[in-house]
Design a protein around this motif. Structure first.
Motif, PDB file in Angstrom:
ATOM      1  N   LYS A  41      -2.288  15.413   0.064  1.00  0.00           N
ATOM      2  CA  LYS A  41      -1.268  14.647  -0.644  1.00  0.00           C
ATOM      3  C   LYS A  41      -0.739  13.478   0.189  1.00  0.00           C
ATOM      4  O   LYS A  41       0.217  12.818  -0.215  1.00  0.00           O
ATOM      5  CB  LYS A  41      -0.119  15.572  -1.058  1.00  0.00           C
ATOM      6  N   HIS A  83       4.027  12.734   3.849  1.00  0.00           N
ATOM      7  CA  HIS A  83       4.015  11.282   3.902  1.00  0.00           C
ATOM      8  C   HIS A  83       3.858  10.771   5.332  1.00  0.00           C
ATOM      9  O   HIS A  83       3.318   9.692   5.555  1.00  0.00           O
ATOM     10  CB  HIS A  83       5.304  10.724   3.283  1.00  0.00           C
ATOM     11  N   ASP A  88      -5.429   8.025  -3.781  1.00  0.00           N
ATOM     12  CA  ASP A  88      -4.753   9.253  -3.365  1.00  0.00           C
ATOM     13  C   ASP A  88      -5.427  10.481  -3.973  1.00  0.00           C
ATOM     14  O   ASP A  88      -5.682  10.536  -5.181  1.00  0.00           O
ATOM     15  CB  ASP A  88      -3.277   9.235  -3.772  1.00  0.00           C
ATOM     16  N   SER A 125      -9.344   6.520   6.027  1.00  0.00           N
ATOM     17  CA  SER A 125      -9.802   7.295   4.887  1.00  0.00           C
ATOM     18  C   SER A 125     -11.329   7.331   4.866  1.00  0.00           C
ATOM     19  O   SER A 125     -11.981   6.291   4.967  1.00  0.00           O
ATOM     20  CB  SER A 125      -9.263   6.673   3.595  1.00  0.00           C
ATOM     21  N   LYS A 170      -0.506   9.799   1.444  1.00  0.00           N
ATOM     22  CA  LYS A 170      -0.696   8.596   0.638  1.00  0.00           C
ATOM     23  C   LYS A 170      -1.561   7.550   1.343  1.00  0.00           C
ATOM     24  O   LYS A 170      -1.525   7.411   2.568  1.00  0.00           O
ATOM     25  CB  LYS A 170       0.662   7.978   0.293  1.00  0.00           C
ATOM     26  N   HIS A 171      -2.318   6.828   0.545  1.00  0.00           N
ATOM     27  CA  HIS A 171      -3.109   5.707   1.051  1.00  0.00           C
ATOM     28  C   HIS A 171      -2.216   4.467   1.162  1.00  0.00           C
ATOM     29  O   HIS A 171      -1.954   3.791   0.169  1.00  0.00           O
ATOM     30  CB  HIS A 171      -4.289   5.409   0.121  1.00  0.00           C
ATOM     31  N   PRO A 198      -2.673   3.468  -4.159  1.00  0.00           N
ATOM     32  CA  PRO A 198      -2.355   4.773  -4.742  1.00  0.00           C
ATOM     33  C   PRO A 198      -3.477   5.353  -5.598  1.00  0.00           C
ATOM     34  O   PRO A 198      -3.545   6.573  -5.770  1.00  0.00           O
ATOM     35  CB  PRO A 198      -1.093   4.501  -5.568  1.00  0.00           C
ATOM     36  N   ASP A 214      -1.431  -0.831   0.300  1.00  0.00           N
ATOM     37  CA  ASP A 214      -1.238   0.423  -0.433  1.00  0.00           C
ATOM     38  C   ASP A 214      -2.283   0.532  -1.537  1.00  0.00           C
ATOM     39  O   ASP A 214      -2.538  -0.436  -2.268  1.00  0.00           O
ATOM     40  CB  ASP A 214       0.159   0.493  -1.037  1.00  0.00           C
TER      41      ASP A 214
END
Length: 233
Positions: free
Chosen positions: A120, A32, A154, A129, A122-123, A151, A149
């Motif tokens: 893994k 994370h 992800d 990205s 998280k966005h 998800p 966020d």
């Protein structure tokens, strides 16, 4: 003796379980909040600067490629073609997004694609990205800065860094007028990346520490000379 051995075994089992739990927790935390490398990149716009760092242990090939594009100046005169408030601000592919022409070395690197390094991590807001087509290994030079966020992204897109400074600039971009073209929400004005630069935080810290040390040594030398003159004939 048998009772003692059983007690020792139970202690060892408890210690091992605790260690495994700690390692599992540590791994979850690192996923994370992965460690940033020492390199920093700054994109300069009329609305302010955006600084970001890389996750070299999460996406090494992606980091190497993007950082080389930065060092070659490929993102200069490029732009943010997409600003979707609360979702992403996306940088255009440098091959078609720049206004300045590209030299051969820039073009050769810009036309490369990188393998999809999905993780893994998280966005969440501030994450970098990679953009891509349906082919998971088609990432090139376009990437998104998360404005919220997401998800659903992800594990589908390669995360390779995060913003370290400039959230105020991102918020300014989110306030700009936009228009919708298909699935994309795009700014009505061109948000140009005027220039870019990079630096290394380790080098910066070392230079700062060297300056402090030199000042302290100088002050010590002055004090020693003052005491010598005061105490010695």
């Amino acid at each position: 003796m048998a009772g003692v051995e059983v007690a020792i075994s139970r202690v060892w089992i408890g210690c091992l379980a605790s260690l495994l739990l700690f390692l599992s927790f540590d791994r979850a935390v690192s996923l994370h909040h992965p460690d940033l490398g020492s390199a920093r990149v700054v994109f300069q716009t009329v609305y302010g600067d955006i600084e970001f760092g890389f996750f070299p242990y999460v996406a090494p090939k992606t980091v190497e490629h993007i950082f080389k594009l930065v060092r070659l100046g490929c993102y200069n005169t490029n732009h943010f073609f997409r600003v979707d408030r609360g979702f992403v601000a996306q940088v255009a592919d440098v091959v078609g997004g720049r206004t300045a022409p590209m030299n051969e070395e820039q073009r050769l690197e810009a036309e490369k694609t990188v393998v999809g390094e999905f993780s893994k991590v998280k966005h969440v807001r501030g994450i970098l990205s990679m953009g891509r087509y349906s082919d998971p290994d088609s990432g090139s030079s376009s990437f998104s800065i998360l404005l919220g966020d997401a998800p659903h992204l992800d594990g589908q897109y390669a995360i390779f860094g995060r913003v370290t400074r400039g959230d105020d600039t991102l918020r300014k971009l989110e306030e700009l007028p936009t228009r919708r073209e298909g699935i994309f929400v795009m700014p009505t004005e061109r948000i140009t990346i005027l220039s870019t630069y990079y630096y290394d935080t380790k080098v910066e810290n070392c230079e700062r520490e060297k300056t402090i040390l030199k000042r302290r040594l100088s002050e010590s030398a002055i004090e020693i000379e003052r005491q010598r003159m005061k105490c010695l004939p």
